[in-house]
Write an enzyme that holds these catalytic residues in place. Sequence first.
Site, PDB file in Angstrom:
ATOM      1  N   ASN A  95       1.027  -1.326   0.020  1.00  0.00           N
ATOM      2  CA  ASN A  95      -0.476   0.396  -0.141  1.00  0.00           C
ATOM      3  C   ASN A  95       0.527   1.542   0.420  1.00  0.00           C
ATOM      4  O   ASN A  95       0.201   1.851  -0.194  1.00  0.00           O
ATOM      5  CB  ASN A  95      -0.800  -0.158   1.078  1.00  0.00           C
ATOM      6  N   TYR A 160       3.685   8.995 -11.796  1.00  0.00           N
ATOM      7  CA  TYR A 160       2.594   8.434 -11.338  1.00  0.00           C
ATOM      8  C   TYR A 160       1.973   7.741 -11.592  1.00  0.00           C
ATOM      9  O   TYR A 160       1.406   6.168 -11.457  1.00  0.00           O
ATOM     10  CB  TYR A 160       1.750   9.748  -9.825  1.00  0.00           C
TER      11      TYR A 160
HETATM   12  P1  NAP Z   1      -0.931   9.238   2.912  1.00  0.00           P
HETATM   13  O1  NAP Z   1      -1.860   9.344   3.363  1.00  0.00           O
HETATM   14  O2  NAP Z   1      -0.060   9.872   2.305  1.00  0.00           O
HETATM   15  O3  NAP Z   1      -0.109   7.766   3.877  1.00  0.00           O
HETATM   16  C1  NAP Z   1       0.986   7.122   2.966  1.00  0.00           C
HETATM   17  C2  NAP Z   1       2.041   5.424   3.843  1.00  0.00           C
HETATM   18  O4  NAP Z   1       3.474   6.009   3.094  1.00  0.00           O
HETATM   19  C3  NAP Z   1       2.534   6.389   5.171  1.00  0.00           C
HETATM   20  O5  NAP Z   1       1.624   4.883   6.258  1.00  0.00           O
HETATM   21  C4  NAP Z   1       4.063   6.680   5.335  1.00  0.00           C
HETATM   22  O6  NAP Z   1       4.621   6.313   6.036  1.00  0.00           O
HETATM   23  C5  NAP Z   1       3.883   5.184   3.920  1.00  0.00           C
HETATM   24  N1  NAP Z   1       5.182   5.367   2.805  1.00  0.00           N
HETATM   25  C6  NAP Z   1       5.564   6.338   1.727  1.00  0.00           C
HETATM   26  N2  NAP Z   1       6.300   6.000   1.572  1.00  0.00           N
HETATM   27  C7  NAP Z   1       7.380   5.171   2.159  1.00  0.00           C
HETATM   28  C8  NAP Z   1       8.119   4.010   2.074  1.00  0.00           C
HETATM   29  N3  NAP Z   1       9.376   4.564   0.892  1.00  0.00           N
HETATM   30  N4  NAP Z   1       8.642   2.920   2.763  1.00  0.00           N
HETATM   31  C9  NAP Z   1       7.218   3.100   3.273  1.00  0.00           C
HETATM   32  N5  NAP Z   1       6.081   3.025   3.932  1.00  0.00           N
HETATM   33  C10 NAP Z   1       6.071   4.483   2.815  1.00  0.00           C
HETATM   34  O7  NAP Z   1      -1.493   7.807   1.014  1.00  0.00           O
HETATM   35  P2  NAP Z   1      -2.732   7.725   1.238  1.00  0.00           P
HETATM   36  O8  NAP Z   1      -3.256   8.302   0.340  1.00  0.00           O
HETATM   37  O9  NAP Z   1      -3.110   6.752   1.745  1.00  0.00           O
HETATM   38  O10 NAP Z   1      -2.100   6.424   0.561  1.00  0.00           O
HETATM   39  C11 NAP Z   1      -1.872   4.833   0.388  1.00  0.00           C
HETATM   40  C12 NAP Z   1      -1.974   4.746  -1.004  1.00  0.00           C
HETATM   41  O11 NAP Z   1      -3.461   4.145  -2.088  1.00  0.00           O
HETATM   42  C13 NAP Z   1      -0.884   4.524  -1.745  1.00  0.00           C
HETATM   43  O12 NAP Z   1      -0.224   3.418  -3.293  1.00  0.00           O
HETATM   44  C14 NAP Z   1      -1.426   5.905  -2.646  1.00  0.00           C
HETATM   45  O13 NAP Z   1      -0.827   5.553  -3.995  1.00  0.00           O
HETATM   46  C15 NAP Z   1      -2.617   4.748  -3.231  1.00  0.00           C
HETATM   47  N6  NAP Z   1      -4.223   5.769  -3.601  1.00  0.00           N
HETATM   48  C16 NAP Z   1      -4.713   6.819  -2.438  1.00  0.00           C
HETATM   49  C17 NAP Z   1      -5.404   7.423  -3.757  1.00  0.00           C
HETATM   50  C18 NAP Z   1      -6.131   8.882  -2.809  1.00  0.00           C
HETATM   51  O14 NAP Z   1      -6.498   9.807  -3.613  1.00  0.00           O
HETATM   52  N7  NAP Z   1      -5.580   9.058  -1.399  1.00  0.00           N
HETATM   53  C19 NAP Z   1      -5.813   7.350  -4.258  1.00  0.00           C
HETATM   54  C20 NAP Z   1      -5.834   6.078  -5.631  1.00  0.00           C
HETATM   55  C21 NAP Z   1      -4.180   5.616  -4.844  1.00  0.00           C
HETATM   56  P3  NAP Z   1       4.673   7.639   6.907  1.00  0.00           P
HETATM   57  O15 NAP Z   1       3.134   7.691   7.095  1.00  0.00           O
HETATM   58  O16 NAP Z   1       6.065   7.229   8.233  1.00  0.00           O
HETATM   59  O17 NAP Z   1       5.350   9.103   6.517  1.00  0.00           O
END
Ligand code: NAP
Length: 248
Positions: A95, A160
């Site tokens: 994730n 992305y």
């Molecule tokens: P988020 O709130 O920004 O959280 C990102 C998470 O990833 C955090 O736990 C962060 O850890 C961790 N992370 C980032 N880089 C990392 C690394 N190099 N090694 C280990 N952990 C790492 O993001 P989210 O919105 O929950 O997104 C989760 C997934 O859903 C992602 O793959 C994203 O691309 C996908 N997604 C999100 C959306 C959206 O609208 N939110 C839409 C489509 C897809 P820290 O907290 O320690 O920084």
Amino acid sequence: MTSQRIDLSDRVALVTGASRGIGRAIALALGQAGADVALNCRSRAAQAEELAAALRAMGRRAIVIVADVSVRSAVEEMMVRVARELGPLEILINNAGVASPRGLEDLDEAEFDRAIAVNLKAAFLCTQAALPTLRAQRRGRVVNISSAAARGPGVVGVHYNAAKAGLEGLTRGYAARLAGEGVTVNAIAPGPIATDMAGPLLNTEAFRRIPVGRLGTPEEVAQAVLMVLGNAFITGQTIGVNGGVRLD
Ligand code: NAP
């Protein structure tokens, strides 16, 4: 109509990027379904520890592993800890992701490489490291969190788009090769979800035009993850959770 709650009692799961947002909701849902959960994050250990405490209060085993999942040695050490502290891994949720918005003119090589490393290579590294255990269990599950941007324009940038499209290719490639061994590999492709990641994008036109009329919730994504975990006949698929942003 019959309704079944998925029972993951005594199964060991690892969620990358579990300190907040979608990963946090997935980890909670796994715990509610009975799984013991390893919570990975990059730096926000305190937030992950709070979640671990909540999971332990439910009677689950939970550990926090701070590791950059785009670095092979860190991933290998993480898998050793999961095996030693929780036991054989059966459920891997790739994730963790980053989404730094860039236009055509201001996307540079460093940001392109970072997007590929965290959103795509990390899933390969984690899957590769987990494979011997997943295959041995013969009921392994891998779920990769993609994005509607894998197949649509999205609002982040071409780095992305490319990383998430690659992640879906990785999903199908592994699924095809592991189907006969009881291991399923699927992708969940969220549209705009209310997390920190969506913050900088909230005022874009694309976000205003979500057919359902609102952002999705992390819990709605987690619900789709649990659905594929509970179904041994779904593999190699991408399931959209996007409020109608994409209709394919
Ligand atoms: P988020 O709130 O920004 O959280 C990102 C998470 O990833 C955090 O736990 C962060 O850890 C961790 N992370 C980032 N880089 C990392 C690394 N190099 N090694 C280990 N952990 C790492 O993001 P989210 O919105 O929950 O997104 C989760 C997934 O859903 C992602 O793959 C994203 O691309 C996908 N997604 C999100 C959306 C959206 O609208 N939110 C839409 C489509 C897809 P820290 O907290 O320690 O920084």
